[in-house]
Design a protein around this motif. Structure first.
Motif, PDB file in Angstrom:
ATOM      1  N   LEU A 110       0.832  -1.209   0.000  1.00  0.00           N
ATOM      2  CA  LEU A 110       0.000   0.000   0.000  1.00  0.00           C
ATOM      3  C   LEU A 110       0.866   1.258   0.000  1.00  0.00           C
ATOM      4  CD1 LEU A 110      -2.732  -1.174   2.505  1.00  0.00           C
ATOM      5  CD2 LEU A 110      -3.027  -0.800   0.049  1.00  0.00           C
ATOM      6  N   ARG A 111       1.986   1.211   0.688  1.00  0.00           N
ATOM      7  CA  ARG A 111       2.898   2.364   0.692  1.00  0.00           C
ATOM      8  C   ARG A 111       3.440   2.622  -0.704  1.00  0.00           C
ATOM      9  NH1 ARG A 111       8.354   3.239   1.393  1.00  0.00           N
ATOM     10  NH2 ARG A 111       8.792   1.019   1.735  1.00  0.00           N
ATOM     11  N   TYR A 112       3.821   1.545  -1.405  1.00  0.00           N
ATOM     12  CA  TYR A 112       4.304   1.718  -2.775  1.00  0.00           C
ATOM     13  C   TYR A 112       3.213   2.266  -3.688  1.00  0.00           C
ATOM     14  CZ  TYR A 112       8.288  -1.149  -1.296  1.00  0.00           C
ATOM     15  OH  TYR A 112       9.394  -1.631  -0.643  1.00  0.00           O
ATOM     16  N   LEU A 113       1.966   1.972  -3.348  1.00  0.00           N
ATOM     17  CA  LEU A 113       0.837   2.483  -4.129  1.00  0.00           C
ATOM     18  C   LEU A 113       0.480   3.922  -3.751  1.00  0.00           C
ATOM     19  CD1 LEU A 113      -1.469  -0.658  -4.057  1.00  0.00           C
ATOM     20  CD2 LEU A 113      -0.487   0.370  -6.118  1.00  0.00           C
ATOM     21  N   GLY A 114       1.065   4.432  -2.675  1.00  0.00           N
ATOM     22  CA  GLY A 114       0.812   5.807  -2.277  1.00  0.00           C
ATOM     23  C   GLY A 114      -0.248   5.984  -1.218  1.00  0.00           C
ATOM     24  N   TYR A 115      -0.735   4.881  -0.629  1.00  0.00           N
ATOM     25  CA  TYR A 115      -1.753   4.979   0.427  1.00  0.00           C
ATOM     26  C   TYR A 115      -1.077   5.198   1.767  1.00  0.00           C
ATOM     27  CZ  TYR A 115      -5.379   3.432  -2.791  1.00  0.00           C
ATOM     28  OH  TYR A 115      -6.263   3.350  -3.836  1.00  0.00           O
ATOM     29  N   LYS A 116      -1.499   6.240   2.481  1.00  0.00           N
ATOM     30  CA  LYS A 116      -0.894   6.580   3.759  1.00  0.00           C
ATOM     31  C   LYS A 116      -1.846   6.394   4.934  1.00  0.00           C
ATOM     32  CE  LYS A 116       2.197   9.971   1.635  1.00  0.00           C
ATOM     33  NZ  LYS A 116       2.627  11.393   1.596  1.00  0.00           N
ATOM     34  N   GLN A 138      -5.283   4.313   6.583  1.00  0.00           N
ATOM     35  CA  GLN A 138      -6.105   3.115   6.499  1.00  0.00           C
ATOM     36  C   GLN A 138      -7.516   3.427   6.008  1.00  0.00           C
ATOM     37  OE1 GLN A 138      -4.663   0.216   7.149  1.00  0.00           O
ATOM     38  NE2 GLN A 138      -6.460  -1.042   6.696  1.00  0.00           N
ATOM     39  N   HIS A 139      -8.051   4.618   6.370  1.00  0.00           N
ATOM     40  CA  HIS A 139      -9.431   4.927   6.000  1.00  0.00           C
ATOM     41  C   HIS A 139      -9.596   5.162   4.496  1.00  0.00           C
ATOM     42  CE1 HIS A 139      -7.971   9.187   6.517  1.00  0.00           C
ATOM     43  NE2 HIS A 139      -8.720   9.344   5.442  1.00  0.00           N
ATOM     44  N   GLU A 140      -8.471   5.301   3.780  1.00  0.00           N
ATOM     45  CA  GLU A 140      -8.552   5.487   2.330  1.00  0.00           C
ATOM     46  C   GLU A 140      -8.853   4.178   1.604  1.00  0.00           C
ATOM     47  OE1 GLU A 140      -4.686   7.056   1.530  1.00  0.00           O
ATOM     48  OE2 GLU A 140      -5.330   9.139   1.723  1.00  0.00           O
ATOM     49  N   VAL A 196      -8.413  -3.978  -0.419  1.00  0.00           N
ATOM     50  CA  VAL A 196      -7.794  -4.882   0.558  1.00  0.00           C
ATOM     51  C   VAL A 196      -7.818  -6.318   0.037  1.00  0.00           C
ATOM     52  CG1 VAL A 196      -7.995  -5.859   2.867  1.00  0.00           C
ATOM     53  CG2 VAL A 196      -8.300  -3.398   2.522  1.00  0.00           C
ATOM     54  N   GLU A 197      -8.936  -6.715  -0.537  1.00  0.00           N
ATOM     55  CA  GLU A 197      -9.063  -8.069  -1.085  1.00  0.00           C
ATOM     56  C   GLU A 197      -8.121  -8.270  -2.266  1.00  0.00           C
ATOM     57  OE1 GLU A 197     -12.475 -11.010  -3.021  1.00  0.00           O
ATOM     58  OE2 GLU A 197     -13.053  -9.078  -2.156  1.00  0.00           O
ATOM     59  N   LEU A 198      -7.998  -7.245  -3.122  1.00  0.00           N
ATOM     60  CA  LEU A 198      -7.118  -7.347  -4.286  1.00  0.00           C
ATOM     61  C   LEU A 198      -5.659  -7.466  -3.861  1.00  0.00           C
ATOM     62  CD1 LEU A 198      -6.596  -7.303  -7.316  1.00  0.00           C
ATOM     63  CD2 LEU A 198      -6.687  -4.783  -7.227  1.00  0.00           C
ATOM     64  N   VAL A 199      -5.254  -6.678  -2.884  1.00  0.00           N
ATOM     65  CA  VAL A 199      -3.873  -6.756  -2.405  1.00  0.00           C
ATOM     66  C   VAL A 199      -3.574  -8.149  -1.863  1.00  0.00           C
ATOM     67  CG1 VAL A 199      -2.242  -5.913  -0.663  1.00  0.00           C
ATOM     68  CG2 VAL A 199      -3.641  -4.288  -1.955  1.00  0.00           C
ATOM     69  N   ALA A 200      -4.496  -8.699  -1.085  1.00  0.00           N
ATOM     70  CA  ALA A 200      -4.305 -10.047  -0.539  1.00  0.00           C
ATOM     71  C   ALA A 200      -4.167 -11.069  -1.665  1.00  0.00           C
ATOM     72  CB  ALA A 200      -5.473 -10.402   0.371  1.00  0.00           C
ATOM     73  N   GLU A 201      -4.984 -10.930  -2.704  1.00  0.00           N
ATOM     74  CA  GLU A 201      -4.918 -11.853  -3.840  1.00  0.00           C
ATOM     75  C   GLU A 201      -3.578 -11.743  -4.561  1.00  0.00           C
ATOM     76  OE1 GLU A 201      -6.861 -12.121  -8.327  1.00  0.00           O
ATOM     77  OE2 GLU A 201      -8.023 -11.173  -6.717  1.00  0.00           O
ATOM     78  N   VAL A 202      -3.129 -10.502  -4.780  1.00  0.00           N
ATOM     79  CA  VAL A 202      -1.907 -10.268  -5.545  1.00  0.00           C
ATOM     80  C   VAL A 202      -0.664 -10.698  -4.769  1.00  0.00           C
ATOM     81  CG1 VAL A 202      -0.450  -8.423  -6.485  1.00  0.00           C
ATOM     82  CG2 VAL A 202      -2.879  -8.483  -7.027  1.00  0.00           C
ATOM     83  N   MET A 203      -0.716 -10.655  -3.445  1.00  0.00           N
ATOM     84  CA  MET A 203       0.426 -11.100  -2.648  1.00  0.00           C
ATOM     85  C   MET A 203       0.762 -12.561  -2.919  1.00  0.00           C
ATOM     86  SD  MET A 203      -0.474  -9.078   0.887  1.00  0.00           S
ATOM     87  CE  MET A 203       0.622  -9.966   1.949  1.00  0.00           C
ATOM     88  N   GLY A 204      -0.246 -13.353  -3.196  1.00  0.00           N
ATOM     89  CA  GLY A 204      -0.003 -14.736  -3.585  1.00  0.00           C
ATOM     90  C   GLY A 204       0.319 -14.863  -5.057  1.00  0.00           C
ATOM     91  N   GLU A 205      -0.350 -14.064  -5.874  1.00  0.00           N
ATOM     92  CA  GLU A 205      -0.165 -14.157  -7.329  1.00  0.00           C
ATOM     93  C   GLU A 205       1.261 -13.837  -7.742  1.00  0.00           C
ATOM     94  OE1 GLU A 205      -2.272 -12.370 -11.390  1.00  0.00           O
ATOM     95  OE2 GLU A 205      -2.464 -11.282  -9.494  1.00  0.00           O
ATOM     96  N   VAL A 206       1.857 -12.800  -7.154  1.00  0.00           N
ATOM     97  CA  VAL A 206       3.198 -12.390  -7.575  1.00  0.00           C
ATOM     98  C   VAL A 206       4.208 -13.508  -7.347  1.00  0.00           C
ATOM     99  CG1 VAL A 206       3.845 -11.299  -5.368  1.00  0.00           C
ATOM    100  CG2 VAL A 206       4.897 -10.522  -7.496  1.00  0.00           C
ATOM    101  N   GLN A 207       4.016 -14.304  -6.289  1.00  0.00           N
ATOM    102  CA  GLN A 207       4.953 -15.388  -6.015  1.00  0.00           C
ATOM    103  C   GLN A 207       4.733 -16.580  -6.941  1.00  0.00           C
ATOM    104  OE1 GLN A 207       6.208 -15.865  -1.879  1.00  0.00           O
ATOM    105  NE2 GLN A 207       4.605 -14.429  -1.278  1.00  0.00           N
ATOM    106  N   LYS A 208       3.509 -16.728  -7.422  1.00  0.00           N
ATOM    107  CA  LYS A 208       3.206 -17.836  -8.331  1.00  0.00           C
ATOM    108  C   LYS A 208       3.717 -17.574  -9.743  1.00  0.00           C
ATOM    109  CE  LYS A 208      -0.900 -19.424  -5.821  1.00  0.00           C
ATOM    110  NZ  LYS A 208      -2.386 -19.533  -5.836  1.00  0.00           N
TER     111      LYS A 208
END
Length: 225
Positions: free
Chosen positions: A16-22, A24-26, A32-44
């Motif tokens: 989220l920091r790399y995406l520019g989000y500072k 949590q309320h943003e 949040v769901e997409l980030v969780a999905e991509v955390m696994g996808e990038v390793q695959k």
């Protein structure tokens, strides 16, 4: 290191920091769901390859010579980083070209997904560099040496122009599949080169390393295999 790595613990807050989000309320639940999905996808989809070697050092009039190579490390920043070091570990690491192809496809069909995957790549590379650094520190300790933190071409006044010679020193095209353009950009783009200073045991190696707990656990698992 290869593509059958066990999961490396990526951090949502870093992506989220790399995406520019500072704040949590943003965040939306969808993000949040997409980030969780991509955390696994990038390793695959990544095809991780890394390689490192140890080299002695020698002082010259033009900089610090990596003994046995044509590589000279010049500039005040790297001189400070390696002050007191007797040798170095050079390493090169890449996520491979496959993840870049996936990002390009998402850029056509789902730009948000592409941006999140780009940020996840940055986080994944950083974590893999931490792991490589931990491996180097462990091997250095076995050789009676102490390691400091990594330092990459382009930091401070260490020029990017050393990249071709750096990669040639590691035979990186053969060992990890990394090449470099005339503008000193590495291909695949999701690649890193770095230098770790190695000091005699008992010496305070600066800047001091702060090894994440997960790296030690990871290395312990490797030893037990």
């Amino acid at each position: 290191m290869n593509s059958d790595l066990p999961d490396v613990p990526l951090e949502q807050r870093e992506i989220l920091r790399y995406l520019g989000y500072k704040r949590q309320h943003e965040l939306t639940p969808e993000l949040v769901e997409l980030v969780a999905e991509v955390m696994g996808e990038v390793q695959k989809v990544s095809q991780v390859r890394s390689h490192y070697q140890f080299f002695d050092l020698a002082e010259t009039r033009t900089g610090i010579q990596v003994v046995g190579s044509d590589l000279v490390l010049s500039g005040t920043a790297i001189s400070r980083h390696l002050q007191g070091a007797t040798s170095v570990a050079l390493f090169a690491l890449t996520l491979g070209s496959g993840v870049e192809q996936v990002i390009r496809r998402y850029e056509i069909t789902d730009l948000t997904h592409a941006l999140v995957l780009e940020a996840a790549c940055t986080e994944y590379v950083e974590k893999l560099c931490d792991l490589t650094e931990a491996r180097i520190a462990k091997e250095a300790q076995e050789k009676g040496l102490t390691a400091n933190r990594r330092f990459s071409p382009g930091y401070g006044d260490l020029p990017l122009a050393i990249q071709p010679t750096f990669l040639a020193t590691l035979q990186a095209e053969r060992t990890v599949g990394i090449t470099v353009t005339e503008d000193f950009l590495m291909i695949p783009r999701k690649s890193v080169t770095a230098i770790v200073g190695l000091f005699p045991a008992g010496t305070t190696a600066k800047p001091t390393r702060k090894e994440p707990d997960w790296c030690q656990a990871y290395l312990s698992k490797e030893e037990s295999k």
